[in-house]
Design a protein around this motif. Structure first.
Motif, short mmCIF file in Angstrom:
data_model
loop_
_atom_site.label_atom_id
_atom_site.label_comp_id
_atom_site.label_asym_id
_atom_site.label_seq_id
_atom_site.Cartn_x
_atom_site.Cartn_y
_atom_site.Cartn_z
N PHE A 37 -1.59 12.59 29.15
CA PHE A 37 -0.74 12.00 30.20
C PHE A 37 -0.27 13.09 31.18
CE2 PHE A 37 3.58 11.19 31.72
CZ PHE A 37 3.45 9.95 32.33
N MET A 38 0.20 14.21 30.62
CA MET A 38 0.68 15.30 31.49
C MET A 38 -0.46 15.89 32.30
SD MET A 38 3.59 17.31 29.30
CE MET A 38 3.05 17.08 27.62
N ALA A 39 -1.63 16.06 31.66
CA ALA A 39 -2.77 16.67 32.36
C ALA A 39 -3.17 15.81 33.55
CB ALA A 39 -3.94 16.84 31.40
N ARG A 40 -3.27 14.48 33.34
CA ARG A 40 -3.76 13.66 34.46
C ARG A 40 -2.69 13.45 35.53
NH1 ARG A 40 -3.80 9.84 30.21
NH2 ARG A 40 -2.16 8.27 30.47
N ASN A 41 -1.44 13.75 35.21
CA ASN A 41 -0.37 13.59 36.21
C ASN A 41 0.21 14.92 36.70
OD1 ASN A 41 -0.03 10.60 36.48
ND2 ASN A 41 0.12 10.78 34.26
N ASN A 42 -0.51 16.01 36.43
CA ASN A 42 -0.10 17.34 36.91
C ASN A 42 1.33 17.70 36.54
OD1 ASN A 42 -2.56 17.93 38.25
ND2 ASN A 42 -1.96 16.41 39.79
N ILE A 43 1.73 17.39 35.32
CA ILE A 43 3.05 17.76 34.86
C ILE A 43 2.91 19.07 34.07
CG2 ILE A 43 4.93 17.07 33.30
CD1 ILE A 43 4.13 14.13 34.29
N PRO A 44 3.69 20.10 34.44
CA PRO A 44 3.45 21.43 33.87
C PRO A 44 3.67 21.47 32.35
CG PRO A 44 5.44 21.39 35.27
CD PRO A 44 4.75 20.09 35.47
N THR A 45 2.65 21.96 31.65
CA THR A 45 2.71 22.07 30.19
C THR A 45 1.69 23.12 29.76
OG1 THR A 45 2.66 20.79 28.13
CG2 THR A 45 1.01 20.21 29.78
N ALA A 46 1.66 23.46 28.49
CA ALA A 46 0.72 24.47 27.99
C ALA A 46 -0.71 23.93 28.00
CB ALA A 46 1.10 24.86 26.56
N ALA A 47 -1.68 24.82 28.30
CA ALA A 47 -3.10 24.45 28.21
C ALA A 47 -3.42 24.05 26.77
CB ALA A 47 -3.97 25.62 28.64
N TYR A 48 -4.35 23.11 26.58
CA TYR A 48 -4.55 22.56 25.23
C TYR A 48 -5.94 21.98 25.09
CZ TYR A 48 -4.71 17.88 27.13
OH TYR A 48 -5.10 16.77 27.82
N ASP A 49 -6.27 21.63 23.85
CA ASP A 49 -7.43 20.79 23.57
C ASP A 49 -7.08 19.96 22.34
OD1 ASP A 49 -9.97 19.80 24.04
OD2 ASP A 49 -10.79 21.82 24.41
N THR A 50 -7.82 18.89 22.13
CA THR A 50 -7.55 18.05 20.94
C THR A 50 -8.75 18.09 20.00
OG1 THR A 50 -8.41 16.09 22.07
CG2 THR A 50 -6.04 16.46 22.20
N PHE A 51 -8.48 17.95 18.72
CA PHE A 51 -9.53 18.11 17.70
C PHE A 51 -9.39 17.11 16.56
CE2 PHE A 51 -8.72 22.12 19.75
CZ PHE A 51 -10.00 22.57 20.07
N THR A 52 -10.55 16.64 16.07
CA THR A 52 -10.57 15.88 14.82
C THR A 52 -11.49 16.56 13.79
OG1 THR A 52 -12.32 14.50 15.75
CG2 THR A 52 -10.08 13.61 15.86
N GLU A 53 -12.29 17.54 14.28
CA GLU A 53 -13.26 18.21 13.39
C GLU A 53 -12.83 19.66 13.14
OE1 GLU A 53 -15.68 16.57 11.99
OE2 GLU A 53 -15.23 14.74 13.17
N LEU A 54 -12.92 20.06 11.87
CA LEU A 54 -12.50 21.41 11.48
C LEU A 54 -13.31 22.51 12.19
CD1 LEU A 54 -10.60 23.04 9.70
CD2 LEU A 54 -12.24 22.84 7.83
N ASP A 55 -14.63 22.32 12.26
CA ASP A 55 -15.49 23.36 12.86
C ASP A 55 -15.05 23.68 14.29
OD1 ASP A 55 -16.82 22.87 10.63
OD2 ASP A 55 -18.72 22.19 11.55
N ALA A 56 -14.85 22.62 15.06
CA ALA A 56 -14.50 22.79 16.47
C ALA A 56 -13.12 23.44 16.60
CB ALA A 56 -14.52 21.44 17.18
N ALA A 57 -12.18 23.05 15.74
CA ALA A 57 -10.82 23.63 15.79
C ALA A 57 -10.89 25.11 15.45
CB ALA A 57 -9.90 22.88 14.83
N GLN A 58 -11.68 25.45 14.42
CA GLN A 58 -11.82 26.86 14.02
C GLN A 58 -12.44 27.69 15.14
OE1 GLN A 58 -14.04 25.99 10.48
NE2 GLN A 58 -12.32 26.49 9.11
N ALA A 59 -13.47 27.14 15.79
CA ALA A 59 -14.14 27.87 16.86
C ALA A 59 -13.17 28.12 18.03
CB ALA A 59 -15.36 27.07 17.34
N PHE A 60 -12.32 27.12 18.31
CA PHE A 60 -11.35 27.25 19.41
C PHE A 60 -10.35 28.37 19.10
CE2 PHE A 60 -7.44 25.97 21.65
CZ PHE A 60 -7.92 25.63 22.92
#
Ligand code: AMP
Ligand code: GLY
Length: 422
Positions: free
Chosen positions: A111-134
């Motif tokens: 919601f914040m990303a699509r409305n340009n509301i200032p917040t920390a850069a982020y990503d979302t994860f459901t898989e362990l491999d991808a979270a570990q790589a990040f």
């Protein structure tokens, strides 16, 4: 008028105490409430749990309730406002769709990303491999958050990579059940935190006084994260310039975007801020309710009547409302179980509250119970000792004198609440 207040903590005790001072209020039913509230003749406890939406709605339908006020997030996220509205009952709080701002951190970040509301850069994860790589790619410090509600325990601010990797493994491994099946991993923000809360009605809003809580259990803001060990108001980090910036760049864009996206917000919008040295604020989290323990000092400072504010918000006439604050400061010191936040205390006799209140304190209950007329512990955060003063230093001194009167086996509290502002 009869008010139904939902919740049982220190926040709800402070709200009930404030509402009881309204000349328009004749009766307050608190579901399920706590025994500290019973000192006021207007207040009664109703044995209904906050999750019992059917029971609460039937109570409101049959007991001539003028307005229902929701304290905690869980019933809001579960849709209590949608249910009450469908039965033409007046209720203060956001609908289920908007309550996702607190109920899902991934929803809030997108919601914040699509409305340009200032917040920390982020990503979302459901898989362990991808979270570990990040985590391998971005390194530490880095912040791991369970997507769903986890009673304030679903955030790990990892100081090194190993801590981050351990956190994602246990969260995705089911540490918080469904709530941690999805994670947000985000950039670490440096700065000073503040709680910025507004009463919102569609595109209208009225900011409350600023406040700041201490989430860490131990002095010096160390130790495990808790629901909050103390709070004070105002928070000097929220200068007039910061206030203007937060209203213009965060609060108003948030409520406008909610309305534009078809989920207009009514209720308390709590924006947890991280404010950097230049006075730039970014959103750490949204809550869709008042903070606990921020509410306890805020209610001590609130000079004007709370009920008309809530009524105007529900009726869509918030611009007609006004709000006045006492000069000076207020503070709340949480007295918690020695076992908190990992555990809680049960059945230990509590003494000294009358002595504390015969001084210049007001003691709000949270985890207490009456057993054969004896007040005993029943939770992690047990009491919040609050006081006002001409200055924060004076309020703190008064609250600490009060806390020193109170005892139960194993109680603990921080002696440095407010240190950043002193
Ligand atoms: P939250 O439940 O999202 O408020 O997170 C709990 C606490 O973790 C916050 O009050 C902050 O102290 C800390 N925190 C959360 N996100 C960040 C971040 N991106 N950077 C630094 N600290 C954070
Ligand atoms: N004191 C922080 C909160 O209520 O979420």
């Amino acid at each position: 008028m009869h008010i139904l207040l939902i919740g049982s903590g220190g926040r709800e005790h402070a709200m009930a105490w404030k509402l009881a001072q309204s000349h328009e209020v004749s009766r307050i039913s608190v579901a399920p409430g706590n025994p500290g509230m019973l000192h006021d003749a207007k207040i009664t406890q109703v044995p209904l749990e906050v999750s019992d939406i059917d029971g609460l709605r039937n109570f409101a339908l049959t007991q001539d309730v003028h307005l229902t006020v929701v304290g905690p997030e869980a019933p809001l996220v579960a849709g209590i406002v949608d249910d009450f509205s469908a039965h033409d009952l007046r209720i203060f709080g956001p609908h289920k769709a908007a309550a996702r701002l607190e109920g899902s951190k991934a929803f809030a970040k997108d919601f914040m990303a699509r409305n340009n509301i200032p917040t920390a850069a982020y990503d979302t994860f459901t898989e362990l491999d991808a979270a570990q790589a990040f985590i391998e790619k971005h390194g530490a410090p880095i912040v791991i958050k369970a997507d769903g509600l986890a009673a304030g325990k679903g955030v790990v601010v990892a100081q090194d990579k190993q801590e981050a990797l351990t956190a994602v493994e246990s969260m995705l491994g089911g540490q918080f059940g469904e709530a941690s099946a999805q994670l947000v991993i985000e950039e670490f923000l440096a700065g000073e935190e503040a709680s910025f809360i507004a009463v919102v009605s569609g595109r209208d809003c009225l900011a409350l006084a600023s406040s700041q809580d201490h989430k860490a259990r131990d002095e010096g803001d160390t130790g495990p994260n808790t629901g909050g060990m103390g709070a004070y108001s105002p928070a000097p980090v929220v200068t007039d310039a910061v206030h203007t910036h937060v209203m213009k760049d965060i609060v108003q864009p948030t409520i406008n975007a909610l309305a534009d996206e078809g989920m207009p917000f009514t209720g308390f919008l709590y924006v947890g801020l991280m404010i950097d040295k230049q006075g730039q604020a970014r959103v750490v989290e949204y809550n869709v309710r008042l903070g606990d323990p921020e509410t306890q000092p805020l209610m001590m400072r609130l000079q004007s009547d709370l009920l008309p504010l809530l009524d105007h918000a529900v009726d869509g006439s918030l611009p007609e409302a006004s709000i006045e604050w006492r000069e000076g400061s207020a503070i709340g010191i949480v007295m918690a179980a020695g076992e908190y936040p990992a555990g809680s205390s049960h059945g230990k006799p509590i003494s000294g509250i009358e002595d504390a209140e015969s001084g210049q304190c007001k003691v709000f209950h949270a985890g207490t119970r009456l057993v054969d007329q004896q007040l005993v512990t029943a939770g992690g955060r047990v009491l919040c000792v609050t006081a006002t003063g001409d200055s924060l230093a004076q309020a703190k001194q008064r609250a600490e004198l009060g806390a020193a009167c109170i005892f139960w086996e194993g109680c603990r509290y921080r002696r440095d609440i407010g240190h950043r502002a002193l």
